[in-house]
Scaffold this active site. Sequence first.
Site, PDB file in Angstrom:
ATOM      1  N   ASP A  82      33.302   8.622  88.313  1.00  0.00           N
ATOM      2  CA  ASP A  82      32.721   9.257  89.502  1.00  0.00           C
ATOM      3  C   ASP A  82      31.217   9.490  89.342  1.00  0.00           C
ATOM      4  OD1 ASP A  82      32.794  11.326  87.634  1.00  0.00           O
ATOM      5  OD2 ASP A  82      33.988  12.694  88.876  1.00  0.00           O
ATOM      6  N   GLU A  83      30.706   9.358  88.097  1.00  0.00           N
ATOM      7  CA  GLU A  83      29.275   9.631  87.876  1.00  0.00           C
ATOM      8  C   GLU A  83      28.383   8.629  88.593  1.00  0.00           C
ATOM      9  OE1 GLU A  83      27.898  10.872  84.155  1.00  0.00           O
ATOM     10  OE2 GLU A  83      29.742  11.918  83.640  1.00  0.00           O
TER      11      GLU A  83
HETATM   12  P1  NAD Z   1      35.831   6.435  74.622  1.00  0.00           P
HETATM   13  O1  NAD Z   1      34.375   6.502  74.313  1.00  0.00           O
HETATM   14  O2  NAD Z   1      36.736   7.467  74.057  1.00  0.00           O
HETATM   15  O3  NAD Z   1      36.415   5.009  74.139  1.00  0.00           O
HETATM   16  C1  NAD Z   1      35.719   3.822  74.377  1.00  0.00           C
HETATM   17  C2  NAD Z   1      36.354   2.734  73.497  1.00  0.00           C
HETATM   18  O4  NAD Z   1      35.636   1.513  73.742  1.00  0.00           O
HETATM   19  C3  NAD Z   1      36.258   3.028  72.000  1.00  0.00           C
HETATM   20  O5  NAD Z   1      37.489   2.814  71.367  1.00  0.00           O
HETATM   21  C4  NAD Z   1      35.230   2.008  71.508  1.00  0.00           C
HETATM   22  O6  NAD Z   1      35.442   1.580  70.170  1.00  0.00           O
HETATM   23  C5  NAD Z   1      35.401   0.877  72.497  1.00  0.00           C
HETATM   24  N1  NAD Z   1      34.188   0.050  72.610  1.00  0.00           N
HETATM   25  C6  NAD Z   1      32.903   0.485  72.751  1.00  0.00           C
HETATM   26  N2  NAD Z   1      32.061  -0.572  72.777  1.00  0.00           N
HETATM   27  C7  NAD Z   1      32.829  -1.696  72.701  1.00  0.00           C
HETATM   28  C8  NAD Z   1      32.553  -3.075  72.708  1.00  0.00           C
HETATM   29  N3  NAD Z   1      31.301  -3.538  72.812  1.00  0.00           N
HETATM   30  N4  NAD Z   1      33.585  -3.944  72.612  1.00  0.00           N
HETATM   31  C9  NAD Z   1      34.871  -3.501  72.502  1.00  0.00           C
HETATM   32  N5  NAD Z   1      35.182  -2.191  72.463  1.00  0.00           N
HETATM   33  C10 NAD Z   1      34.181  -1.298  72.569  1.00  0.00           C
HETATM   34  O7  NAD Z   1      35.936   6.367  76.188  1.00  0.00           O
HETATM   35  P2  NAD Z   1      37.057   6.967  77.156  1.00  0.00           P
HETATM   36  O8  NAD Z   1      36.733   8.380  77.437  1.00  0.00           O
HETATM   37  O9  NAD Z   1      38.379   6.604  76.648  1.00  0.00           O
HETATM   38  O10 NAD Z   1      36.731   6.142  78.487  1.00  0.00           O
HETATM   39  C11 NAD Z   1      37.357   4.896  78.738  1.00  0.00           C
HETATM   40  C12 NAD Z   1      36.757   4.311  80.007  1.00  0.00           C
HETATM   41  O11 NAD Z   1      36.951   5.209  81.083  1.00  0.00           O
HETATM   42  C13 NAD Z   1      35.260   4.056  79.937  1.00  0.00           C
HETATM   43  O12 NAD Z   1      34.983   2.854  80.615  1.00  0.00           O
HETATM   44  C14 NAD Z   1      34.636   5.233  80.659  1.00  0.00           C
HETATM   45  O13 NAD Z   1      33.415   4.886  81.254  1.00  0.00           O
HETATM   46  C15 NAD Z   1      35.709   5.522  81.698  1.00  0.00           C
HETATM   47  N6  NAD Z   1      35.778   6.922  82.135  1.00  0.00           N
HETATM   48  C16 NAD Z   1      36.013   7.927  81.234  1.00  0.00           C
HETATM   49  C17 NAD Z   1      36.130   9.238  81.685  1.00  0.00           C
HETATM   50  C18 NAD Z   1      36.390  10.397  80.765  1.00  0.00           C
HETATM   51  O14 NAD Z   1      36.395  11.545  81.228  1.00  0.00           O
HETATM   52  N7  NAD Z   1      36.643  10.181  79.484  1.00  0.00           N
HETATM   53  C19 NAD Z   1      35.989   9.511  83.056  1.00  0.00           C
HETATM   54  C20 NAD Z   1      35.678   8.461  83.931  1.00  0.00           C
HETATM   55  C21 NAD Z   1      35.625   7.165  83.461  1.00  0.00           C
HETATM   56  O1  DAU Z   2      32.937  12.436  85.363  1.00  0.00           O
HETATM   57  C1  DAU Z   2      33.441  11.447  84.520  1.00  0.00           C
HETATM   58  C2  DAU Z   2      32.693  11.461  83.209  1.00  0.00           C
HETATM   59  O2  DAU Z   2      33.136  12.610  82.492  1.00  0.00           O
HETATM   60  C3  DAU Z   2      32.949  10.198  82.375  1.00  0.00           C
HETATM   61  O3  DAU Z   2      32.446   9.083  83.055  1.00  0.00           O
HETATM   62  C4  DAU Z   2      32.297  10.307  80.988  1.00  0.00           C
HETATM   63  O4  DAU Z   2      32.645   9.177  80.205  1.00  0.00           O
HETATM   64  C5  DAU Z   2      32.833  11.566  80.333  1.00  0.00           C
HETATM   65  O5  DAU Z   2      32.196  11.741  79.065  1.00  0.00           O
HETATM   66  C6  DAU Z   2      32.570  12.786  81.217  1.00  0.00           C
HETATM   67  O6  DAU Z   2      31.143  13.026  81.343  1.00  0.00           O
HETATM   68  P1  DAU Z   2      30.555  14.510  81.320  1.00  0.00           P
HETATM   69  O7  DAU Z   2      29.112  14.425  80.972  1.00  0.00           O
HETATM   70  O8  DAU Z   2      30.910  15.260  82.542  1.00  0.00           O
HETATM   71  O9  DAU Z   2      31.441  15.111  80.093  1.00  0.00           O
HETATM   72  P2  DAU Z   2      31.044  16.067  78.873  1.00  0.00           P
HETATM   73  O10 DAU Z   2      32.337  16.436  78.212  1.00  0.00           O
HETATM   74  O11 DAU Z   2      29.971  15.491  78.030  1.00  0.00           O
HETATM   75  O12 DAU Z   2      30.464  17.343  79.609  1.00  0.00           O
HETATM   76  C7  DAU Z   2      31.222  18.052  80.586  1.00  0.00           C
HETATM   77  C8  DAU Z   2      30.352  19.179  81.116  1.00  0.00           C
HETATM   78  O13 DAU Z   2      30.127  20.131  80.052  1.00  0.00           O
HETATM   79  C9  DAU Z   2      28.965  18.735  81.553  1.00  0.00           C
HETATM   80  O14 DAU Z   2      28.566  19.517  82.668  1.00  0.00           O
HETATM   81  C10 DAU Z   2      28.081  19.039  80.359  1.00  0.00           C
HETATM   82  C11 DAU Z   2      28.730  20.273  79.773  1.00  0.00           C
HETATM   83  N1  DAU Z   2      28.605  20.445  78.301  1.00  0.00           N
HETATM   84  C12 DAU Z   2      28.975  19.403  77.513  1.00  0.00           C
HETATM   85  C13 DAU Z   2      28.899  19.516  76.135  1.00  0.00           C
HETATM   86  C14 DAU Z   2      29.291  18.361  75.246  1.00  0.00           C
HETATM   87  C15 DAU Z   2      28.182  21.648  77.776  1.00  0.00           C
HETATM   88  O15 DAU Z   2      27.872  22.601  78.499  1.00  0.00           O
HETATM   89  N2  DAU Z   2      28.098  21.774  76.413  1.00  0.00           N
HETATM   90  C16 DAU Z   2      28.414  20.746  75.573  1.00  0.00           C
HETATM   91  O16 DAU Z   2      28.280  20.918  74.335  1.00  0.00           O
END
Ligand code: NAD
Ligand code: DAU
Length: 370
Positions: free
Chosen positions: A134-135
């Site tokens: 959603d970012e």
């Molecule tokens: P993550 O960072 O935990 O995992 C990413 C994985 O991708 C890791 O295992 C890493 O080794 C692998 N990777 C990185 N670079 C690579 C490359 N060049 N080739 C092959 N593998 C590679 O991420 P996540 O939180 O599991 O997110 C997964 C997907 O979902 C991402 O595309 C992210 O943008 C999307 N997403 C995540 C969130 C969230 O809240 N975590 C929310 C919205 C979207």
């Molecule tokens: O919205 C989806 C996104 O959510 C994904 O696309 C990203 O991969 C995922 O990492 C996440 O991004 P955020 O930046 O929202 O997540 P994060 O956990 O880093 O931070 C969540 C919120 O908390 C954000 O407003 C920043 C704040 N934060 C984060 C950290 C790590 C703090 O206040 N203190 C912290 O130490």
Amino acid sequence: MHNVLITGGAGFIGQNLVHAWRQLRGQDRLVVLDAVTYAANLRSLEPLIADGRIMFVRGDVRDAALTGGLFETHRFSRVLHLAAESHVDRSIVDPEAFLQTNVLGTFTLLKTALDAWQAWDTIAQARFLHVSTDEVYGSLGPADPAFTEASPYRPNSPYAASKAASDHLVRSFVATYAMPALITNCSNNYGPYQHPEKLIPLMIIHALQGRPLPIYGDGSNVRDWLHVSDHCRALMAVIERGQCGETYNIGGGNERNNRDVVGLICDILDSAFAADGTLRARFLTCPAAAGQSCRTLISHVTDRPGHDHRYAIDAGKLARDVGERCSIGFEAGLDETVRWYLAQEGWWREVTSGAYRIWLDQNYGFRLAV
Ligand code: NAD
Ligand code: DAU
């Protein structure tokens, strides 16, 4: 029966998806491709790899020879592309890896899949699901309506810009080459196996260790929390029942500001420690072990540059067109997640050793208490 490729399957969402797929679609053959960066963890996949329930390939999605070879060998008809650099703060410190993996990696995988499906004349049966965020839509004001699939793209961090670019590439492949691709844009996930650099695990682990709980700025930033198991179910539904060329937003319907999230984590830990003497003995450094609240550790630190104020998802299209709804309430999901981290001390201690510590110094070393 499908031959399925999951990229990024050793990451947080990827591991959960691999387990969900294995449980729900036992007949499919699963290949996981992952470069095993700092964000990956293979522990939970090891039993599946050992007894052949999945095949694991360590490799880079930018490597066209590797991905082409995998397509030749396994003749995939389903691709779920999750591999990415995913941490916003890291993208601020060092954006290049985000362009490499998120943009070039997505391009390489799209091209490999398209070439293979065209050559085999199987494009009509194939599907490519690009997992995005959603970012890409930027930041909402307090009274703005939630993001829909028609919201304009306004990415604010290098991470968000790289994901937006990858979404545009997918869209262009659909329009230009009739690529059978779908895009999902989801909100913040939480749950088991999340890397401890993200907000929720970081706060749980810091509290257990008696370290400050660093809230960026005033903590009024709002995220729409989605339990990872709800997300995985939605991904499995979209790739089968979604319409190629369409985008689907996936959200938890759980908007909370960061102050409230951290306060709730503290309350859950305080109650767990009050009820369980073994926790008090295991985590002596946690204030709750001495009968104090974990809230005493809360500290406000310098804000993230370009920090998006609010994300919220309108998941109506997912419900209407795919028949899928996320159902895990935030309080119950967070309680279960905190208890998972309490039970999995070995897992997070391993992850928080070594390279993770260097990252902590890089990201928090310069932040001043405000
Ligand atoms: P993550 O960072 O935990 O995992 C990413 C994985 O991708 C890791 O295992 C890493 O080794 C692998 N990777 C990185 N670079 C690579 C490359 N060049 N080739 C092959 N593998 C590679 O991420 P996540 O939180 O599991 O997110 C997964 C997907 O979902 C991402 O595309 C992210 O943008 C999307 N997403 C995540 C969130 C969230 O809240 N975590 C929310 C919205 C979207
Ligand atoms: O919205 C989806 C996104 O959510 C994904 O696309 C990203 O991969 C995922 O990492 C996440 O991004 P955020 O930046 O929202 O997540 P994060 O956990 O880093 O931070 C969540 C919120 O908390 C954000 O407003 C920043 C704040 N934060 C984060 C950290 C790590 C703090 O206040 N203190 C912290 O130490």
